[in-house]
Design a protein around this motif. Structure first.
Motif, short mmCIF file in Angstrom:
data_model
loop_
_atom_site.label_atom_id
_atom_site.label_comp_id
_atom_site.label_asym_id
_atom_site.label_seq_id
_atom_site.Cartn_x
_atom_site.Cartn_y
_atom_site.Cartn_z
N VAL A 12 -0.15 37.89 38.54
CA VAL A 12 -0.45 38.98 37.61
C VAL A 12 -1.72 38.59 36.86
O VAL A 12 -1.73 37.69 36.03
N ARG A 13 -2.79 39.26 37.21
CA ARG A 13 -4.09 38.86 36.68
C ARG A 13 -5.05 40.04 36.67
O ARG A 13 -5.01 40.89 37.55
N LEU B 299 -11.77 36.98 40.71
CA LEU B 299 -10.48 37.28 41.34
C LEU B 299 -10.53 36.99 42.84
O LEU B 299 -9.56 36.50 43.42
N GLU B 300 -11.64 37.31 43.48
CA GLU B 300 -11.75 37.06 44.92
C GLU B 300 -11.58 35.58 45.24
O GLU B 300 -10.97 35.22 46.24
N ASP B 301 -12.10 34.70 44.37
CA ASP B 301 -11.94 33.27 44.58
C ASP B 301 -10.47 32.87 44.49
O ASP B 301 -9.99 32.04 45.26
N TRP B 302 -9.74 33.47 43.55
CA TRP B 302 -8.32 33.18 43.43
C TRP B 302 -7.58 33.57 44.72
O TRP B 302 -6.76 32.81 45.24
N VAL B 303 -7.89 34.77 45.20
CA VAL B 303 -7.22 35.25 46.41
C VAL B 303 -7.54 34.36 47.61
O VAL B 303 -6.68 34.06 48.44
N ASP B 304 -8.81 33.92 47.71
CA ASP B 304 -9.21 33.09 48.85
C ASP B 304 -8.59 31.71 48.80
O ASP B 304 -8.25 31.13 49.84
N GLU B 305 -8.43 31.14 47.61
CA GLU B 305 -8.01 29.75 47.49
C GLU B 305 -6.51 29.56 47.32
O GLU B 305 -6.01 28.46 47.51
N LEU B 306 -5.80 30.59 46.94
CA LEU B 306 -4.38 30.46 46.68
C LEU B 306 -3.56 31.12 47.79
O LEU B 306 -3.96 32.12 48.35
N SER B 307 -2.43 30.54 48.08
CA SER B 307 -1.52 31.09 49.07
C SER B 307 -0.56 32.05 48.37
O SER B 307 0.41 31.62 47.75
N LEU B 308 -0.85 33.33 48.46
CA LEU B 308 -0.04 34.32 47.76
C LEU B 308 -0.02 35.61 48.55
O LEU B 308 -0.72 35.76 49.54
N HIS B 309 0.81 36.54 48.11
CA HIS B 309 0.95 37.81 48.81
C HIS B 309 0.22 38.95 48.14
O HIS B 309 -0.25 39.88 48.81
N ALA B 310 0.16 38.94 46.82
CA ALA B 310 -0.47 40.07 46.13
C ALA B 310 -0.95 39.64 44.76
O ALA B 310 -0.46 38.67 44.18
N VAL B 311 -1.92 40.39 44.25
CA VAL B 311 -2.40 40.24 42.88
C VAL B 311 -2.20 41.59 42.19
O VAL B 311 -2.65 42.62 42.70
N LEU B 312 -1.54 41.58 41.06
CA LEU B 312 -1.22 42.81 40.33
C LEU B 312 -1.89 42.78 38.97
O LEU B 312 -1.78 41.79 38.25
N SER B 313 -2.59 43.83 38.62
CA SER B 313 -3.21 43.89 37.30
C SER B 313 -2.14 44.00 36.23
O SER B 313 -1.19 44.78 36.35
#
Length: 456
Positions: free
Chosen positions: A81-82, A88-102
């Motif tokens: 949740v961010r 944000l793109e760096d977080w998505v690229d570097e972390l193993s996760l399924h989704a990012v929710l505002s």
């Protein structure tokens, strides 16, 4: 066993998610991260199916939680949740996760994401339908186009296509998840980064007494500077007793300076959620909701707030409490410019002279000082030379008395965008250009805005 887990430092977001998920949500406050990720994991009971991490967790904390949750619960669905920020793109690229929710997503969007991720986990054999047997919420339908969308990483989408299940169902889920990745076009209130080598400027607007027109000057200064630095100007209503900037601009803030100056605002996300956006391209930190709430804000906290805002905004405009109380002195110690506003009454002029003498003794006179003689009138019995003799300093800008000021305020429109030809508007524009010489009036835009207001 609760299928949903939340780790967050935001009490507001926790309350909101509890209202949506009820007793099926386990909450672990982010304060436990002070003692390390293990302190959080010790409090995770059973096998959660979906974990939501944030808001107000930093990158290292989030990475540590994702690593431990994945190792202990390999089938878990992971949502960060961010806010949608530049990194944000760096977080998505570097972390193993399924989704990012505002964290600003509506309840309908939040529920829709959880519903679809739950279905994806079941289809992929990572969970059973009985884990989500109780309905999350009644059908909400499709999220509207103006919702803040959730983001799904490319890695998660790839995993869907690798699972050997019914192809039609895979395609349907893939389309559903892909739809969550379609973000809205960048909103006009995105925060542009400060250009390299450009210094942020903080400008306090000060008056010895109330009723000098200080707030009008502050509003129009922010409006003019926003023309050359759109969405990189913030106007802080630091009149802690009776600030009325939001009323003058017709804004309805959800949060105020109380939250902005609080300890939790050390996190950039929390601070940004305390801002209210104005259509003319600047942000407002609203005044305290009551004099009692304003009195509870320490002077040092205001100084810290200005420093935090300067890391994000090109211009920080601060409307202060009249006089030179503790809070105004703390602000003057932390700004680059000060605009002193007075009118042609002798008591106000003498009070301003006293202010200047006090600031000199305290060595708090700002490096850049601008003196505004407001509401000038030939019938006052004083000349500009008389005024300068009384205050002991030259006047930089004279703003004539004008009924257009009151008319613009009643419309909730900054004067310099309401009537560009008015003498008071021209005078205030000259003040704006003292701060930023490139802030030329945008006549077509001003006239269009005025017509649109008159037609309402």
């Amino acid at each position: 066993m609760n299928p949903f887990l939340l780790v967050s430092r935001s009490a507001e977001y926790e309350s909101r998610l509890r209202a949506l998920l009820g007793g099926r949500l386990t909450v672990i406050t982010g304060e436990f991260l002070t003692f390390g990720v293990d302190a959080v994991m010790e409090r995770v009971e059973g096998t959660p199916r979906i974990a939501l991490l944030g808001p107000v967790l930093n990158f290292e904390e989030t990475r540590g939680l994702l690593k431990e949750l994945t190792e202990r619960h390999p089938d878990i669905g992971l949502v960060v949740v961010r806010e949608q920020r530049s990194d944000l793109e760096d977080w998505v690229d570097e972390l193993s996760l399924h989704a990012v929710l505002s964290p600003l997503a509506t309840d309908e969007t939040t529920i829709e994401l959880i519903r679809r991720l739950s279905a994806w986990l079941v289809v992929n054999g990572r969970a059973d339908e009985q884990d989500f047997a109780m309905p999350i919420e009644e059908e909400t339908g499709e999220a509207s186009d103006d919702l803040l969308a959730a983001l799904v990483s490319g890695a998660a989408a790839q995993t869907i296509s690798d699972v050997d299940v019914d192809e039609d169902l895979v395609l349907e889920l893939e389309r559903d998840l892909d739809s969550l990745t379609q973000t809205e076009p960048e909103q006009e209130w995105e925060f542009p980064p400060l250009e390299s080598g450009v210094r942020s400027e903080a400008i306090a607007v000060v008056a010895p007494k109330g009723g000098q027109g200080k707030t009008t000057i502050a509003i129009n200064l922010a409006t003019g500077l926003a023309e050359i630095a759109p969405n990189s100007v913030v106007l802080v209503d630091a009149d802690l007793q009776f600030g009325d900037i939001t009323a003058a601009l017709g804004l309805t803030p959800e949060r105020t300076i109380v939250e902005a100056a609080g300890a939790a605002a050390a996190d950039e996300l929390v601070l940004k959620t305390a801002l209210t956006h104005h259509a003319d391209g600047f942000f407002v930190v609203a005044s305290a909701p009551s004099p009692e709430a304003g009195d509870a804000i320490a002077a040092a906290a205001l100084a810290v707030l200005i420093g935090r805002l300067r890391t994000t905004f090109r211009y920080v405009i601060v409307d202060t409490t009249p006089g030179l109380g503790e809070h105004t002195l703390a602000l003057l110690e932390n700004v680059t410019d000060a605009i002193f506003v007075t009118n042609m009454s002798v008591p106000s002029l003498r009070a301003m002279r006293t202010e200047f003498e006090l600031l000199r003794r305290l060595a708090l006179t700002p490096a850049n000082r601008h003196i505004i003689l407001n509401q000038t009138d030939r019938q006052s019995g004083l000349t500009t030379r008389d005024v300068e003799n009384i205050i002991g300093a030259p006047v930089d800008v004279e703003v004539p008395r004008s009924s257009a000021v009151l008319l613009a305020s009643n419309r909730g429109v900054p004067l310099i965008h309401d009537d560009v030809r008015d003498p008071a508007s021209k005078a205030i524009r000259s003040l704006v250009m003292r701060i930023a010489p490139d802030a030329q009036p945008k006549r077509a835009r001003i006239h269009r805005r005025r017509r649109s207001n008159e037609s309402e």
